[in-house]
Design an enzyme around this catalytic site. Structure first.
Site, PDB file in Angstrom:
ATOM      1  N   HIS A   1      -7.599   9.588  -2.242  1.00  0.00           N
ATOM      2  CA  HIS A   1      -6.814   9.543  -0.845  1.00  0.00           C
ATOM      3  C   HIS A   1      -7.730  10.080   0.453  1.00  0.00           C
ATOM      4  O   HIS A   1      -7.980   9.766   1.515  1.00  0.00           O
ATOM      5  CB  HIS A   1      -5.418  10.431  -0.756  1.00  0.00           C
ATOM      6  CG  HIS A   1      -4.478   9.784   0.064  1.00  0.00           C
ATOM      7  ND1 HIS A   1      -3.236   9.512  -0.128  1.00  0.00           N
ATOM      8  CD2 HIS A   1      -4.632   9.168   1.267  1.00  0.00           C
ATOM      9  CE1 HIS A   1      -2.481   9.200   0.920  1.00  0.00           C
ATOM     10  NE2 HIS A   1      -3.393   9.004   1.967  1.00  0.00           N
TER      11      HIS A   1
ATOM     12  N   TYR B   1       3.236   9.703  -0.455  1.00  0.00           N
ATOM     13  CA  TYR B   1       4.314   9.122   0.266  1.00  0.00           C
ATOM     14  C   TYR B   1       5.606   9.349  -0.606  1.00  0.00           C
ATOM     15  O   TYR B   1       6.703   9.231   0.153  1.00  0.00           O
ATOM     16  CB  TYR B   1       4.029   7.824   0.395  1.00  0.00           C
ATOM     17  CG  TYR B   1       2.876   7.275   1.075  1.00  0.00           C
ATOM     18  CD1 TYR B   1       1.780   8.247   1.640  1.00  0.00           C
ATOM     19  CD2 TYR B   1       2.371   6.169   1.187  1.00  0.00           C
ATOM     20  CE1 TYR B   1       0.714   7.841   2.383  1.00  0.00           C
ATOM     21  CE2 TYR B   1       1.409   5.484   1.675  1.00  0.00           C
ATOM     22  CZ  TYR B   1       0.489   6.412   2.315  1.00  0.00           C
ATOM     23  OH  TYR B   1      -0.794   6.180   3.045  1.00  0.00           O
TER      24      TYR B   1
ATOM     25  N   LYS C   1      -2.565   5.769  -4.440  1.00  0.00           N
ATOM     26  CA  LYS C   1      -3.580   6.981  -3.972  1.00  0.00           C
ATOM     27  C   LYS C   1      -3.465   8.173  -4.987  1.00  0.00           C
ATOM     28  O   LYS C   1      -2.206   8.510  -4.898  1.00  0.00           O
ATOM     29  CB  LYS C   1      -3.720   6.981  -2.779  1.00  0.00           C
ATOM     30  CG  LYS C   1      -3.918   5.763  -1.763  1.00  0.00           C
ATOM     31  CD  LYS C   1      -4.011   5.965  -0.255  1.00  0.00           C
ATOM     32  CE  LYS C   1      -3.650   4.680   0.308  1.00  0.00           C
ATOM     33  NZ  LYS C   1      -2.200   4.354   1.048  1.00  0.00           N
TER      34      LYS C   1
ATOM     35  N   ASP D   1       0.951  -1.263   0.056  1.00  0.00           N
ATOM     36  CA  ASP D   1       0.014   0.083  -0.076  1.00  0.00           C
ATOM     37  C   ASP D   1       0.694   1.300   0.052  1.00  0.00           C
ATOM     38  O   ASP D   1       1.412   1.441   0.857  1.00  0.00           O
ATOM     39  CB  ASP D   1      -0.848  -0.015   1.144  1.00  0.00           C
ATOM     40  CG  ASP D   1      -1.846   1.104   1.316  1.00  0.00           C
ATOM     41  OD1 ASP D   1      -2.920   1.243   0.759  1.00  0.00           O
ATOM     42  OD2 ASP D   1      -1.634   2.239   1.983  1.00  0.00           O
TER      43      ASP D   1
HETATM   44  N1  LIG Z   1      -5.274   6.444   3.512  1.00  0.00           N
HETATM   45  C1  LIG Z   1      -4.621   7.162   4.373  1.00  0.00           C
HETATM   46  O1  LIG Z   1      -5.190   8.395   4.637  1.00  0.00           O
HETATM   47  C2  LIG Z   1      -3.651   6.583   5.240  1.00  0.00           C
HETATM   48  C3  LIG Z   1      -3.459   7.424   6.396  1.00  0.00           C
HETATM   49  C4  LIG Z   1      -2.356   6.668   7.272  1.00  0.00           C
HETATM   50  C5  LIG Z   1      -1.655   5.478   6.905  1.00  0.00           C
HETATM   51  N2  LIG Z   1      -2.218   4.808   5.871  1.00  0.00           N
HETATM   52  C6  LIG Z   1      -1.822   3.616   5.437  1.00  0.00           C
HETATM   53  O2  LIG Z   1      -1.684   2.564   6.575  1.00  0.00           O
HETATM   54  C7  LIG Z   1      -0.432   2.124   6.756  1.00  0.00           C
HETATM   55  C8  LIG Z   1      -0.179   1.644   8.297  1.00  0.00           C
HETATM   56  O3  LIG Z   1      -0.421   2.997   8.877  1.00  0.00           O
HETATM   57  P1  LIG Z   1       0.399   3.689   9.894  1.00  0.00           P
HETATM   58  O4  LIG Z   1       1.866   3.759   9.126  1.00  0.00           O
HETATM   59  O5  LIG Z   1       0.126   5.053  10.107  1.00  0.00           O
HETATM   60  O6  LIG Z   1       0.606   3.154  11.263  1.00  0.00           O
HETATM   61  P2  LIG Z   1       0.486   1.557  11.878  1.00  0.00           P
HETATM   62  O7  LIG Z   1       0.901   0.309  10.909  1.00  0.00           O
HETATM   63  O8  LIG Z   1      -0.559   1.617  12.556  1.00  0.00           O
HETATM   64  O9  LIG Z   1       1.799   1.646  12.886  1.00  0.00           O
HETATM   65  C9  LIG Z   1       3.224   1.796  12.388  1.00  0.00           C
HETATM   66  C10 LIG Z   1       4.172   1.980  13.592  1.00  0.00           C
HETATM   67  O10 LIG Z   1       4.401   0.860  14.390  1.00  0.00           O
HETATM   68  C11 LIG Z   1       5.285   0.383  14.378  1.00  0.00           C
HETATM   69  N3  LIG Z   1       5.446  -1.075  14.480  1.00  0.00           N
HETATM   70  C12 LIG Z   1       5.086  -1.750  13.442  1.00  0.00           C
HETATM   71  N4  LIG Z   1       4.713  -3.148  13.687  1.00  0.00           N
HETATM   72  C13 LIG Z   1       5.259  -3.161  15.092  1.00  0.00           C
HETATM   73  C14 LIG Z   1       5.609  -4.360  15.810  1.00  0.00           C
HETATM   74  N5  LIG Z   1       5.424  -5.577  15.483  1.00  0.00           N
HETATM   75  N6  LIG Z   1       5.983  -4.080  17.239  1.00  0.00           N
HETATM   76  C15 LIG Z   1       6.388  -2.763  17.579  1.00  0.00           C
HETATM   77  N7  LIG Z   1       5.948  -1.703  16.614  1.00  0.00           N
HETATM   78  C16 LIG Z   1       5.481  -2.058  15.505  1.00  0.00           C
HETATM   79  C17 LIG Z   1       6.015   0.868  13.329  1.00  0.00           C
HETATM   80  O11 LIG Z   1       7.594   1.160  13.551  1.00  0.00           O
HETATM   81  P3  LIG Z   1       8.682   0.945  12.812  1.00  0.00           P
HETATM   82  O12 LIG Z   1       8.503   1.124  11.328  1.00  0.00           O
HETATM   83  O13 LIG Z   1       9.991   1.729  13.157  1.00  0.00           O
HETATM   84  O14 LIG Z   1       9.022  -0.621  12.764  1.00  0.00           O
HETATM   85  C18 LIG Z   1       5.320   2.310  13.093  1.00  0.00           C
HETATM   86  O15 LIG Z   1       6.149   3.186  14.364  1.00  0.00           O
HETATM   87  C19 LIG Z   1       0.533   3.146   6.197  1.00  0.00           C
HETATM   88  O16 LIG Z   1       1.859   2.825   6.016  1.00  0.00           O
HETATM   89  C20 LIG Z   1       0.027   3.664   4.978  1.00  0.00           C
HETATM   90  O17 LIG Z   1       0.176   2.511   3.921  1.00  0.00           O
HETATM   91  C21 LIG Z   1      -3.091   5.231   5.106  1.00  0.00           C
END
Ligand SMILES: NC(=O)c1ccc[n+]([C@@H]2O[C@H](COP(=O)([O-])OP(=O)(O)OC[C@H]3O[C@@H](n4cnc5c(N)ncnc54)[C@H](OP(=O)(O)O)[C@@H]3O)[C@@H](O)[C@H]2O)c1
Length: 274
Positions: free
Chosen positions: A109, A51, A76, A46
């Site tokens: 998005h 990004y 997106k 994704d």
């Molecule tokens: N459509 C939208 O508007 C929108 C908005 C936000 C996000 N997204 C998508 O959703 C994806 C995920 O959301 P997100 O990046 O906001 O947050 P998330 O996946 O909820 O959390 C990511 C955070 O958790 C940590 N983490 C991941 N796995 C872990 C584990 N097993 N143990 C401990 N910590 C862990 C990561 O650290 P490290 O990376 O340092 O390991 C990072 O700091 C994004 O990458 C993006 O593709 C979409």
């Protein structure tokens, strides 16, 4: 090799239920991160124009040697490109950056209510879909009124609505609305951006199964029927987040997780953002 179940979208396209999100993974390192994910067994990535790492994702795809039809690539449309002609141009740029002939899922998005361009934008998505340059079209951060306008003023219904969703923000109403309208719910920030990693209740549940709080949250999403795209740039966590198919949360676990609801967002409110 993949043990990831798929969900069938309303047009018959299969989306792997677990993918890797790459928000905030810089272009210089994203190819290594995605390559590691492919080696682990992930086939769903994704990304987004916003990004600024589509090119790096594309480099990993090209280097992988994996058959294109085994991959599921989402990108997106960024907010500043909303509008009919600008969407068509932005899609050309994204696909060029990715080095692909088609993407599997293209999302608006954010609804960007103040711009009020999402209907025209969606009509461009319909054109790209008709031209077979996208296998499925969807939206992100859309609420019921904007979805209803798309239903009324356009031809194709979104296949996916990608929304902020985690135990603190379970989005029961929007999930139900999506389901009633054959829209698959995809969870962004599925780990609450890391904020629930140290939650005591999640850790206690995980201890029963020899799993971490992150694995418990990913399992919770899978059992609710969400598509889930946890982000990590860390090699060990790429593997950890994939090891979620050898245990099952019971009803008591699911009820305990339901009690974590606070309604607090980690990201923007779709009704005002953009
Ligand atoms: N459509 C939208 O508007 C929108 C908005 C936000 C996000 N997204 C998508 O959703 C994806 C995920 O959301 P997100 O990046 O906001 O947050 P998330 O996946 O909820 O959390 C990511 C955070 O958790 C940590 N983490 C991941 N796995 C872990 C584990 N097993 N143990 C401990 N910590 C862990 C990561 O650290 P490290 O990376 O340092 O390991 C990072 O700091 C994004 O990458 C993006 O593709 C979409």
């Amino acid at each position: 090799m993949s043990t990831v179940p798929s969900i069938t979208l309303d047009n018959g396209v299969e989306i792997p239920q677990l993918g890797l999100g790459v928000w905030q993974v810089e272009d210089e390192i994203v190819a290594d991160v995605v390559t590691r994910a492919f080696e682990t067994g992930y086939r769903h990535i994704d990304t987004a124009a916003a990004y600024r790492n589509e090119a790096g994702v594309g480099r990993a795809i090209a280097a992988s040697g994996l058959p294109r039809d085994e991959l599921f690539i989402t990108t997106k449309l960024q907010n500043s490109d909303q509008g009919y002609d600008s969407t068509l141009a932005a899609f050309d740029k994204s696909i060029d950056q990715l080095g692909l002939e088609y993407v599997d899922l293209y999302l608006i998005h954010w609804q960007c209510l103040k711009k009020d361009k999402y209907v025209d934008t969606w009509k461009a998505f319909e054109q790209l879909y008709a031209d077979k340059r996208i296998r499925a079209i969807g939206v992100s951060n859309f609420h019921e009124p904007a979805l209803r306008r798309i239903f009324e003023e356009t031809t194709i219904r979104p296949a996916v609505n990608q929304i902020e969703l985690h135990p603190a923000l379970p989005q029961d109403e929007l999930r139900a609305f999506n389901a009633e309208n054959d829209i698959v719910t995809e969870a962004w920030s599925p780990l609450a951006s890391g904020e629930l990693i140290d939650d005591a209740a999640l850790k206690t549940i995980g201890a029963k199964y020899g799993k971490s709080a992150a694995q418990v949250m990913i399992r919770w999403h899978l059992q609710l029927g969400n598509v889930v795209i946890p982000k990590t740039r860390t090699a060990s966590r790429i593997k950890e987040n994939f090891e979620v198919f050898d245990f099952r949360l019971d009803n008591d676990d699911m009820a305990t997780i339901a009690d974590l609801e606070t309604g607090v967002r980690t990201g923007g409110d779709p009704d005002v953002f953009g």
